[in-house]
Design an enzyme around this catalytic site. Structure first.
Site, PDB file in Angstrom:
ATOM      1  N   ASN A 157      32.599  29.680  46.092  1.00 54.43           N
ATOM      2  CA  ASN A 157      32.707  28.655  45.045  1.00 54.43           C
ATOM      3  C   ASN A 157      33.898  27.712  45.236  1.00 54.43           C
ATOM      4  OD1 ASN A 157      34.426  30.758  44.339  1.00 54.43           O
ATOM      5  ND2 ASN A 157      34.104  30.514  42.159  1.00 54.43           N
ATOM      6  N   GLU A 255      40.459  40.342  43.415  1.00 52.92           N
ATOM      7  CA  GLU A 255      40.359  39.386  42.311  1.00 52.92           C
ATOM      8  C   GLU A 255      38.883  39.159  42.051  1.00 52.92           C
ATOM      9  OE1 GLU A 255      42.402  38.460  40.159  1.00 52.92           O
ATOM     10  OE2 GLU A 255      44.175  39.290  41.122  1.00 52.92           O
ATOM     11  N   CYS A 289      35.337  31.657  38.359  1.00 52.52           N
ATOM     12  CA  CYS A 289      35.633  32.956  37.739  1.00 52.52           C
ATOM     13  C   CYS A 289      36.321  32.811  36.383  1.00 52.52           C
ATOM     14  CB  CYS A 289      36.497  33.796  38.676  1.00 52.52           C
ATOM     15  SG  CYS A 289      37.997  32.927  39.204  1.00 52.52           S
TER      16      CYS A 289
HETATM   17  P1  NAD Z   1      30.250  38.479  46.109  1.00 50.40           P
HETATM   18  O1  NAD Z   1      31.066  39.635  45.672  1.00 50.40           O
HETATM   19  O2  NAD Z   1      28.788  38.661  46.229  1.00 50.40           O
HETATM   20  O3  NAD Z   1      30.754  37.908  47.524  1.00 50.40           O
HETATM   21  C1  NAD Z   1      32.094  37.620  47.780  1.00 50.40           C
HETATM   22  C2  NAD Z   1      32.387  37.877  49.249  1.00 50.40           C
HETATM   23  O4  NAD Z   1      32.202  39.262  49.529  1.00 50.40           O
HETATM   24  C3  NAD Z   1      31.465  37.132  50.208  1.00 50.40           C
HETATM   25  O5  NAD Z   1      32.216  36.724  51.333  1.00 50.40           O
HETATM   26  C4  NAD Z   1      30.443  38.183  50.582  1.00 50.40           C
HETATM   27  O6  NAD Z   1      29.833  37.942  51.827  1.00 50.40           O
HETATM   28  C5  NAD Z   1      31.306  39.422  50.629  1.00 50.40           C
HETATM   29  N1  NAD Z   1      30.592  40.677  50.440  1.00 50.40           N
HETATM   30  C6  NAD Z   1      29.430  40.885  49.773  1.00 50.40           C
HETATM   31  N2  NAD Z   1      29.122  42.196  49.782  1.00 50.40           N
HETATM   32  C7  NAD Z   1      30.105  42.825  50.480  1.00 50.40           C
HETATM   33  C8  NAD Z   1      30.357  44.183  50.826  1.00 50.40           C
HETATM   34  N3  NAD Z   1      29.527  45.170  50.464  1.00 50.40           N
HETATM   35  N4  NAD Z   1      31.481  44.479  51.528  1.00 50.40           N
HETATM   36  C9  NAD Z   1      32.347  43.512  51.882  1.00 50.40           C
HETATM   37  N5  NAD Z   1      32.147  42.196  51.598  1.00 50.40           N
HETATM   38  C10 NAD Z   1      31.050  41.860  50.897  1.00 50.40           C
HETATM   39  O7  NAD Z   1      30.618  37.312  45.113  1.00 50.40           O
HETATM   40  P2  NAD Z   1      29.829  35.979  44.825  1.00 50.40           P
HETATM   41  O8  NAD Z   1      28.777  36.285  43.814  1.00 50.40           O
HETATM   42  O9  NAD Z   1      29.428  35.317  46.047  1.00 50.40           O
HETATM   43  O10 NAD Z   1      31.014  35.130  44.157  1.00 50.40           O
HETATM   44  C11 NAD Z   1      31.101  34.950  42.798  1.00 50.40           C
HETATM   45  C12 NAD Z   1      31.924  36.044  42.155  1.00 50.40           C
HETATM   46  O11 NAD Z   1      33.271  35.926  42.597  1.00 50.40           O
HETATM   47  C13 NAD Z   1      31.961  35.895  40.650  1.00 50.40           C
HETATM   48  O12 NAD Z   1      31.879  37.164  40.059  1.00 50.40           O
HETATM   49  C14 NAD Z   1      33.317  35.272  40.415  1.00 50.40           C
HETATM   50  O13 NAD Z   1      33.844  35.493  39.128  1.00 50.40           O
HETATM   51  C15 NAD Z   1      34.149  35.916  41.480  1.00 50.40           C
HETATM   52  N6  NAD Z   1      35.351  35.120  41.752  1.00 50.40           N
HETATM   53  C16 NAD Z   1      36.552  35.622  41.371  1.00 50.40           C
HETATM   54  C17 NAD Z   1      37.716  34.867  41.559  1.00 50.40           C
HETATM   55  C18 NAD Z   1      39.068  35.383  41.116  1.00 50.40           C
HETATM   56  O14 NAD Z   1      40.088  34.852  41.557  1.00 50.40           O
HETATM   57  N7  NAD Z   1      39.126  36.376  40.250  1.00 50.40           N
HETATM   58  C19 NAD Z   1      37.618  33.617  42.161  1.00 50.40           C
HETATM   59  C20 NAD Z   1      36.358  33.147  42.544  1.00 50.40           C
HETATM   60  C21 NAD Z   1      35.222  33.914  42.344  1.00 50.40           C
END
Ligand code: NAD
Length: 488
Positions: A157, A255, A289
């Site tokens: 994002n 995070e 997020c």
């Molecule tokens: P996601 O958890 O599906 O993916 C995030 C990353 O993790 C990607 O690079 C993905 O390829 C990787 N990933 C997926 N499964 C994995 C696994 N089993 N092991 C290791 N890596 C893996 O998240 P998303 O849905 O793509 O992103 C949105 C989410 O991220 C929302 O929940 C949002 O709130 C959160 N977010 C949090 C912050 C923060 O600073 N707190 C910032 C931005 C987004």
């Protein structure tokens, strides 16, 4: 810039390890979020690629950690200056690949430049403390040392910003980094970053970039040569990574997701609150997020608030950000669109009132306002990650606090009131890592440590002085001129 007419870039179809390399995992299409059109291709790293990268990082990292601090700082400064020069390229890809509107992509790029400048100052901070010793002649030095190899796993994002908030300080403090961007933001959040640091003079192997999905991320997390994981993403995935790191006893910072409350007290400036709410709920199609995902409004002003917010929502233009100025671009993919629509529909079926929005044309979702939302409805309980503002009423401050804290998440919140004393007292009762008074929850200032509570974070913090703690570990070195005699 038109991707179809530019020459094939060095990164096309590659991963960045020992320079640009073909991945064992093959390639993946880089698609435009708005149209689904194939823009380019990126390498797709598999377990073998991960293993090779971590072996290389171990060697390169040792030399990098031993590099004088001013030389490390100089590389980071050059990367900052280069990013400024190349901002148009980063913005172009952010708009096309990630569906960002141009102002969002501009802000993200500029903020990332700022992060880099800040990181460049880290290597010259005091790196330890001297403690007294009960033993005459002994010096006790307690100093910060790099953790080793840091795996940075970032979401799509804000791919540049959220990757760089770990990459830059980790490198500055002497760690090697393996960055795994999301497959949906492999260029903006990874391949361009690799080229940036290569051109800034970072020695080979110190930063490697391995685009890939869950399997690639999992391989990185579980590999014995990964010393630390910095993960930004969903709570479900973060929980699994936390478990794996706990078992392996490796440092981890997580995070995660949020479902952030925006509380509007009866004495609030309603026009100001509605403006904040529209920004907090609809910016980047709500895919943030810290998005204002629950609007908790005092009953006496709830109708007026809903009307003002709906009027703002109706005035917003939704469309393809690469083909003209719009306020909202597309949602990232069809799955996410179906999820957002499903939550809106299920909440209406459960008794919520649709004030505006609730429709979509493909991935282009109209900014949506729902009233009469109760804690039992999915629009209240779930992180929607879409342009939806669910409004729930309350009668007392007590009730507002209970509603706000009625979520496992605890990332950010906002409170609107003319009475700063009342708002500040309320803030102290919220179980969130960040609270913004007379503002909206989407706030990030990199000199201020950032992070959540509860299911939004593992408790670590990014930014400002927290980066020193986050991206180093410590070592106690005691020194005596000659061995002391012990009783046996
Ligand atoms: P996601 O958890 O599906 O993916 C995030 C990353 O993790 C990607 O690079 C993905 O390829 C990787 N990933 C997926 N499964 C994995 C696994 N089993 N092991 C290791 N890596 C893996 O998240 P998303 O849905 O793509 O992103 C949105 C989410 O991220 C929302 O929940 C949002 O709130 C959160 N977010 C949090 C912050 C923060 O600073 N707190 C910032 C931005 C987004």
């Amino acid at each position: 810039m038109d991707a179809s007419t530019t020459p094939t870039p060095a990164w096309a179809g590659k991963i960045y390890t020992n320079g640009w390399q073909v991945a064992h995992g093959g390639t993946q299409d880089v698609r435009e979020a708005a149209t689904g059109a194939v823009l380019a291709s990126a390498g797709l790293a598999d377990r073998e690629d991960v293993d090779a990268a971590l072996q290389r990082a171990r060697e390169a990292g040792a030399a990098w950690a031993a590099t004088p601090f001013d030389q490390r700082a100089a590389v980071i400064r050059r990367a900052a200056a280069l990013l400024e020069t190349r901002s148009a390229e980063f913005i172009h890809w952010n708009v096309r690949e990630c569906g960002s509107i141009e102002p969002k992509a501009q802000w993200e790029t500029h903020a990332t430049v700022e992060q880099l400048w800040m990181a460049a100052a880290l290597p010259m901070q005091a790196d330890g403390l001297q403690f007294p010793s009960a033993l005459p002649g002994r010096s006790n030095s307690w100093r910060r040392v790099p953790v080793g190899t840091v795996a940075v796993i970032a979401p799509w994002n804000f791919p540049l910003l959220l990757g760089m908030r770990s990459v830059a300080p980790a490198l500055a403090l002497g760690n090697a980094v393996v960055l795994k961007p999301d497959v949906q933001s492999a260029v903006t959040g990874g391949l361009l970053v690799a080229q940036l640091f290569a051109d800034a003079g970072l020695p080979p192997g110190v930063l490697q970039v391995l685009p890939g999905g869950a399997e690639t991320g999992d391989a990185l997390v579980r590999h014995a040569l990964t010393d630390m994981v910095s993960f930004t993403g969903s709570t479900a995935v973060g929980r699994g990574i936390g478990e794996a790191c706990g078992r392996a006893l490796k440092k981890v910072i997580l995070e995660l997701g949020g479902n952030n409350a925006m509380i509007v007290l009866p004495d609030a400036d309603l026009d100001g609150a509605a403006s904040c709410a529209a920004w907090g709920a609809f910016l980047h199609q709500g895919q943030i997020c810290m998005q204002a995902g629950r609007h908790l409004v005092h009953r006496s002003v709830a109708n007026a608030y809903a009307e003002k917010l709906a009027a703002r929502a109706q005035a917003l233009v939704v469309g393809d950000p690469a083909r003209g100025p719009v306020h909202l671009g597309p949602l990232i993919n069809d799955r996410q669109t179906a999820k957002v629509h499903g939550i809106v529909q299920a909440s209406i079926a459960a008794g919520a009132t649709l004030v505006t929005g609730g429709t979509h044309d493909g991935r282009f979702y109209r900014p949506t306002v729902l009233t009469g939302v109760t804690p039992q409805m999915p629009a209240f309980g779930e992180e929607i990650f879409g342009p939806v503002a669910p409004i729930t009423v309350f009668d007392t401050d007590e009730e507002a606090v209970a509603l706000a804290n009625g979520s496992d998440y605890g990332l950010a919140a906002a409170i609107h009131s003319a009475d700063l004393g009342r708002a500040t007292a309320l803030a102290a009762r919220l179980k969130t890592g960040m609270v913004h008074i007379n503002d909206q929850p989407v706030n990030n200032e990199f000199q201020v440590p950032f992070g959540g509570m509860g299911a939004s974070s593992s408790g670590g913090r990014f930014g400002g002085p927290a980066n020193l703690e986050t991206f180093t570990t410590t070592q106690w070195v005691s020194t005596l001129a000659k061995p002391v005699p012990y009783p046996f």
